[in-house]
Design a protein around this motif. Structure first.
Motif, PDB file in Angstrom:
ATOM      1  N   ILE A 148       3.809  10.208   4.852  1.00 18.50           N
ATOM      2  CA  ILE A 148       3.729   8.988   4.672  1.00 18.50           C
ATOM      3  C   ILE A 148       5.553   8.917   3.913  1.00 18.50           C
ATOM      4  CG2 ILE A 148       2.998   9.219   2.113  1.00 18.50           C
ATOM      5  CD1 ILE A 148       1.475   6.391   2.825  1.00 18.50           C
ATOM      6  N   ASN A 149       6.019   9.890   3.350  1.00 22.03           N
ATOM      7  CA  ASN A 149       7.193   9.729   2.642  1.00 22.03           C
ATOM      8  C   ASN A 149       8.371  10.242   3.540  1.00 22.03           C
ATOM      9  OD1 ASN A 149       6.206   8.842   0.248  1.00 22.03           O
ATOM     10  ND2 ASN A 149       5.515  10.640  -0.141  1.00 22.03           N
ATOM     11  N   THR A 150       8.097  10.251   4.958  1.00 22.59           N
ATOM     12  CA  THR A 150       9.390  10.542   5.739  1.00 22.59           C
ATOM     13  C   THR A 150      10.088   9.407   6.019  1.00 22.59           C
ATOM     14  OG1 THR A 150       8.043  10.286   7.720  1.00 22.59           O
ATOM     15  CG2 THR A 150       7.977  12.702   6.611  1.00 22.59           C
ATOM     16  N   SER A 151      11.237   9.569   6.339  1.00 22.82           N
ATOM     17  CA  SER A 151      12.168   8.741   7.034  1.00 22.82           C
ATOM     18  C   SER A 151      11.473   8.025   8.210  1.00 22.82           C
ATOM     19  CB  SER A 151      13.623   8.884   7.144  1.00 22.82           C
ATOM     20  OG  SER A 151      13.737   9.958   7.997  1.00 22.82           O
ATOM     21  N   GLN A 152      10.950   8.527   9.265  1.00 22.03           N
ATOM     22  CA  GLN A 152      10.535   8.230  10.314  1.00 22.03           C
ATOM     23  C   GLN A 152       9.213   7.294  10.028  1.00 22.03           C
ATOM     24  OE1 GLN A 152      10.776  11.588   9.513  1.00 22.03           O
ATOM     25  NE2 GLN A 152      11.159  12.785  11.309  1.00 22.03           N
ATOM     26  N   PHE A 153       8.383   7.555   9.063  1.00 26.27           N
ATOM     27  CA  PHE A 153       7.249   6.952   8.754  1.00 26.27           C
ATOM     28  C   PHE A 153       7.718   5.408   8.304  1.00 26.27           C
ATOM     29  CE2 PHE A 153       3.493   5.473   6.531  1.00 26.27           C
ATOM     30  CZ  PHE A 153       2.643   5.554   7.410  1.00 26.27           C
ATOM     31  N   GLU A 154       8.685   5.556   7.398  1.00 23.80           N
ATOM     32  CA  GLU A 154       9.298   4.315   6.957  1.00 23.80           C
ATOM     33  C   GLU A 154       9.971   3.601   7.861  1.00 23.80           C
ATOM     34  OE1 GLU A 154      12.426   4.994   3.819  1.00 23.80           O
ATOM     35  OE2 GLU A 154      10.838   6.453   2.728  1.00 23.80           O
TER      36      GLU A 154
END
Length: 109
Positions: free
Chosen positions: A96-102
């Protein structure tokens, strides 16, 4: 038809949960078989539901790259953000805290 879409969603959820349980208990062959059935049952207009459930499976078994790829495909295919999905789904806690998820969370913005 709403009933068909509801059933398809429930079918996908139950199959992904079963595959996850099988995989975590060392039954990889049976898990892959269940996933094959899930992929085969994908309807033409499932609005990303199948890809979302496959993403849940991959996140649960520790394959974050594939989970993120499938989440992107899910949202691109028309899945929607709800209070129970994406950022609020506990199975995605590790990504959830990855740039891909963002990027996934702002796909339509």
């Amino acid at each position: 038809h709403p009933i068909i879409l509801w059933y398809a969603s429930f079918y996908s959820l139950s199959k992904s949960l079963l595959a996850t349980a099988l995989s975590k208990n060392g039954n990889e062959v049976e898990a892959k078989d269940i996933l094959g059935h899930l992929k085969d049952a994908k309807m033409e207009y499932d609005y990303g539901g199948t890809d979302y459930e496959l993403a849940r499976y991959h996140a649960a078994i520790g394959n974050p790259e594939q989970a993120l790829k499938l989440l992107t495909a899910s949202i691109a295919d028309g899945n929607i953000y709800t209070t129970r999905r994406f950022q609020n789904d506990p199975v995605f806690k590790s990504i959830i805290n990855t740039s891909q998820f963002e990027k996934i969370m702002t796909y339509w913005h």
